[in-house]
Design a protein around this motif. Sequence first.
Motif, PDB file in Angstrom:
ATOM      1  N   GLY A 137      37.164  44.398  43.150  1.00 23.41           N
ATOM      2  CA  GLY A 137      36.446  43.149  43.374  1.00 23.41           C
ATOM      3  C   GLY A 137      36.918  42.457  44.622  1.00 23.41           C
ATOM      4  N   ILE A 138      36.286  41.325  44.890  1.00 22.98           N
ATOM      5  CA  ILE A 138      36.597  40.586  46.105  1.00 22.98           C
ATOM      6  C   ILE A 138      36.393  39.103  45.792  1.00 22.98           C
ATOM      7  CG2 ILE A 138      34.296  40.643  47.123  1.00 22.98           C
ATOM      8  CD1 ILE A 138      35.630  41.356  49.783  1.00 22.98           C
ATOM      9  N   LEU A 139      37.053  38.262  46.565  1.00 18.19           N
ATOM     10  CA  LEU A 139      36.880  36.830  46.363  1.00 18.19           C
ATOM     11  C   LEU A 139      35.921  36.301  47.410  1.00 18.19           C
ATOM     12  CD1 LEU A 139      40.628  35.917  45.870  1.00 18.19           C
ATOM     13  CD2 LEU A 139      38.990  36.744  44.191  1.00 18.19           C
ATOM     14  N   GLY A 140      35.275  35.222  47.085  1.00 19.93           N
ATOM     15  CA  GLY A 140      34.305  34.694  48.039  1.00 19.93           C
ATOM     16  C   GLY A 140      33.971  33.256  47.770  1.00 19.93           C
ATOM     17  N   LYS A 141      32.991  32.803  48.528  1.00 17.96           N
ATOM     18  CA  LYS A 141      32.525  31.437  48.421  1.00 17.96           C
ATOM     19  C   LYS A 141      31.015  31.466  48.359  1.00 17.96           C
ATOM     20  CE  LYS A 141      35.623  28.298  50.822  1.00 17.96           C
ATOM     21  NZ  LYS A 141      35.809  27.597  52.065  1.00 17.96           N
TER      22      LYS A 141
END
Lengths: 251, 115
Positions: free
Chosen positions: A6-10
């Motif tokens: 997964g990845i983090l984002g806005k």
Amino acid sequence: MASVNGILGKKVGMTQLFDDRGDVRPVTVLQAGPCVITQKKSAAKDGYDAVQIGLVEFVKGKNVSKPMQGHFAKHNLPPVKFMKEVSIISETAKSAAEGHEDVAVKVGDKVLVDIFQDERFVDVSGTSKGRGFAGVVRRHHFQGGPAAHGHMFQVQGSIGASSFPSRVFPNQRMSGHMGDAAVTVRNLKIRGIDVEENLLFVEGAVPGHKGAYVVITRAKQPPRERRGFAGSTTIDPLKAAKKAAAGKAKK
Amino acid sequence: MSISPIMDKVLAKLQRTDIPVLTPGDNVRVHVKIKEGDKERLQAFEGTVIAINNGPQGTFTVRKVSFGHGVERIFPRNSKVLDKVEVLRSGKVRRAKLFYLRDLKGKAARLREAE
């Protein structure tokens, strides 16, 4: 190569995109990454395999707590504000299938949006917009009362019988705090990836306000490919029938 | 409405520049791509522009009278379906939305040509 799940984002905002057929699709634009792996958890030491990743953005080092500064300094990492743990895709199975040699992820590695290059669906988790103390009509979609003739408008009616059971059953839906809760939306279709700008376009809504932090992961349980339904292979059943008829005539 | 700089970039990429600037009252011929099976053909939709919605995802509404029935179609300006848009003539109008044309028919629904 082992890959992060997964990845983090806005959340950036919503817009419309045209699909291949020219139809308009509602799309949420997510700024996904760049992320950096800040810590690795191993089965031997922590009991499970995972990585802690942080969203790289403009964060001043002094605005991060002292313990966190130490955590980042250990591996010479940029200071990050938003961190989450995500799982790692099983290295053996994936590398064996692709014939790669096993390269483990390590602390300091970048995680970019291209991890979703081959994916069709993602799950997005975030914190929903807070609604404060909301009434039953808004919170539980009660119908409310008649609007005129001296009635109360948005009230709940009865909440149970009288002398028996002499109590209100648990989980009786009532007014109260709504929103500002962890919400996961599953199986959002990927409508586009912009690797240069670190953008991910997903079809549908994502919890939270604009600028809210979200965790984007590979779909845990993507929808099954439907087989044999009309439209899966033929585009126009009428045309297909005509074609079949023409084929028979030739024979 | 303020949009983030990222959103501006995304929307700028979507804009089609080959569609001419339309104004209400224009008589236009819109060539629409129609997919039939695996073949693609063009169909023309000719009528008057009666409304324009601006903005990054703007639309325009074209009205025509087909066999005595009014037909209106709303085209997203950035739609892939549009092949090309020709402006045939522009009518002289005094308002932005020409919805009053819906109540008129025949000779009354004509527009005087703009100079």
